[in-house]
Design a protein around this motif. Structure first.
Motif, PDB file in Angstrom:
ATOM      1  N   PRO A  98       0.833  -1.196   0.000  1.00  0.00           N
ATOM      2  CA  PRO A  98       0.000   0.000   0.000  1.00  0.00           C
ATOM      3  C   PRO A  98       0.870   1.250   0.000  1.00  0.00           C
ATOM      4  O   PRO A  98       1.966   1.247   0.567  1.00  0.00           O
ATOM      5  CB  PRO A  98      -0.818  -0.110   1.298  1.00  0.00           C
ATOM      6  CG  PRO A  98      -0.146  -1.156   2.103  1.00  0.00           C
ATOM      7  CD  PRO A  98       0.687  -1.996   1.195  1.00  0.00           C
ATOM      8  N   PRO A  99       0.407   2.321  -0.662  1.00  0.00           N
ATOM      9  CA  PRO A  99       1.221   3.538  -0.698  1.00  0.00           C
ATOM     10  C   PRO A  99       1.364   4.130   0.699  1.00  0.00           C
ATOM     11  O   PRO A  99       0.505   3.933   1.564  1.00  0.00           O
ATOM     12  CB  PRO A  99       0.423   4.476  -1.612  1.00  0.00           C
ATOM     13  CG  PRO A  99      -0.951   3.922  -1.652  1.00  0.00           C
ATOM     14  CD  PRO A  99      -0.848   2.456  -1.350  1.00  0.00           C
ATOM     15  N   VAL A 100       2.463   4.847   0.879  1.00  0.00           N
ATOM     16  CA  VAL A 100       2.665   5.488   2.173  1.00  0.00           C
ATOM     17  C   VAL A 100       1.548   6.491   2.404  1.00  0.00           C
ATOM     18  O   VAL A 100       0.945   7.010   1.467  1.00  0.00           O
ATOM     19  CB  VAL A 100       4.048   6.179   2.239  1.00  0.00           C
ATOM     20  CG1 VAL A 100       5.155   5.155   2.237  1.00  0.00           C
ATOM     21  CG2 VAL A 100       4.232   7.153   1.101  1.00  0.00           C
ATOM     22  N   ALA A 101       1.267   6.782   3.653  1.00  0.00           N
ATOM     23  CA  ALA A 101       0.125   7.615   4.016  1.00  0.00           C
ATOM     24  C   ALA A 101       0.154   8.978   3.338  1.00  0.00           C
ATOM     25  O   ALA A 101      -0.882   9.513   2.953  1.00  0.00           O
ATOM     26  CB  ALA A 101       0.058   7.771   5.527  1.00  0.00           C
ATOM     27  N   ILE A 106       1.348  14.167  -1.498  1.00  0.00           N
ATOM     28  CA  ILE A 106       2.396  14.469  -2.477  1.00  0.00           C
ATOM     29  C   ILE A 106       1.784  14.634  -3.866  1.00  0.00           C
ATOM     30  O   ILE A 106       2.092  15.583  -4.587  1.00  0.00           O
ATOM     31  CB  ILE A 106       3.485  13.377  -2.468  1.00  0.00           C
ATOM     32  CG1 ILE A 106       4.246  13.404  -1.139  1.00  0.00           C
ATOM     33  CG2 ILE A 106       4.431  13.532  -3.657  1.00  0.00           C
ATOM     34  CD1 ILE A 106       5.163  12.212  -0.932  1.00  0.00           C
ATOM     35  N   MET A 107       0.904  13.710  -4.235  1.00  0.00           N
ATOM     36  CA  MET A 107       0.279  13.791  -5.558  1.00  0.00           C
ATOM     37  C   MET A 107      -0.592  15.039  -5.674  1.00  0.00           C
ATOM     38  O   MET A 107      -0.596  15.702  -6.720  1.00  0.00           O
ATOM     39  CB  MET A 107      -0.548  12.527  -5.837  1.00  0.00           C
ATOM     40  CG  MET A 107       0.314  11.283  -6.004  1.00  0.00           C
ATOM     41  SD  MET A 107       1.631  11.457  -7.246  1.00  0.00           S
ATOM     42  CE  MET A 107       0.670  11.669  -8.726  1.00  0.00           C
ATOM     43  N   ALA A 108      -1.326  15.392  -4.621  1.00  0.00           N
ATOM     44  CA  ALA A 108      -2.161  16.599  -4.647  1.00  0.00           C
ATOM     45  C   ALA A 108      -1.295  17.838  -4.818  1.00  0.00           C
ATOM     46  O   ALA A 108      -1.640  18.741  -5.596  1.00  0.00           O
ATOM     47  CB  ALA A 108      -2.999  16.690  -3.373  1.00  0.00           C
ATOM     48  N   ALA A 109      -0.165  17.898  -4.127  1.00  0.00           N
ATOM     49  CA  ALA A 109       0.739  19.045  -4.251  1.00  0.00           C
ATOM     50  C   ALA A 109       1.308  19.131  -5.670  1.00  0.00           C
ATOM     51  O   ALA A 109       1.449  20.226  -6.217  1.00  0.00           O
ATOM     52  CB  ALA A 109       1.862  18.946  -3.222  1.00  0.00           C
TER      53      ALA A 109
END
Length: 127
Positions: A98-101, A106-109
């Motif tokens: 699972p991706p890190v929390a 990060i993707m939104a930024a």
């Protein structure tokens, strides 16, 4: 304009299922015939980009073997499959952890930053 044959999103469920079976058989052949170059993770069907690329190679291979009239087309297919296989090796040890929390943050930024550059590019075009 009809979609290329490797785009399955509008195909009937039965045809899509048949294509999955044929693609899986071809990928198994590819891994065996082109080992050790081609090494794919068993989860390749769930990696959308990899699955799409393999589908395109499958159709390209079918064309090379049935309709190509110049051997350079086959040579080019082999060169490109080896080049792509090098990139695919990065996924060969995929574990689907699972991706890190904070991955979503990060993707939104990144999207916010991209939107800023997109707006800048649009302003430049309008000027």
């Amino acid at each position: 304009m009809p979609k290329p044959p490797w785009v399955w999103d509008e195909k009937e469920p039965q045809e899509r299922e048949s294509n999955w079976d044929k693609l899986a058989a071809w990928v198994a052949w590819l891994e065996e015939a082109y080992a050790p170059w081609v090494l794919l993770p068993p989860c390749w069907p769930v990696h959308e980009g990899l699955r799409t690329e393999l589908t395109m190679y499958w159709y390209w291979h079918k064309w090379v073997m049935s309709a190509a009239v110049n051997p350079i087309d086959g040579v080019r297919w082999h060169q490109e499959i080896r080049r792509s296989a090098t990139a695919w090796r990065e996924l060969a040890t995929c574990r689907h952890e699972p991706p890190v929390a904070h991955h979503g943050q990060i993707m939104a930024a990144r999207l916010v930053k991209r939107d800023e550059y997109l707006a800048q590019a649009r302003r430049t075009e309008e000027a």
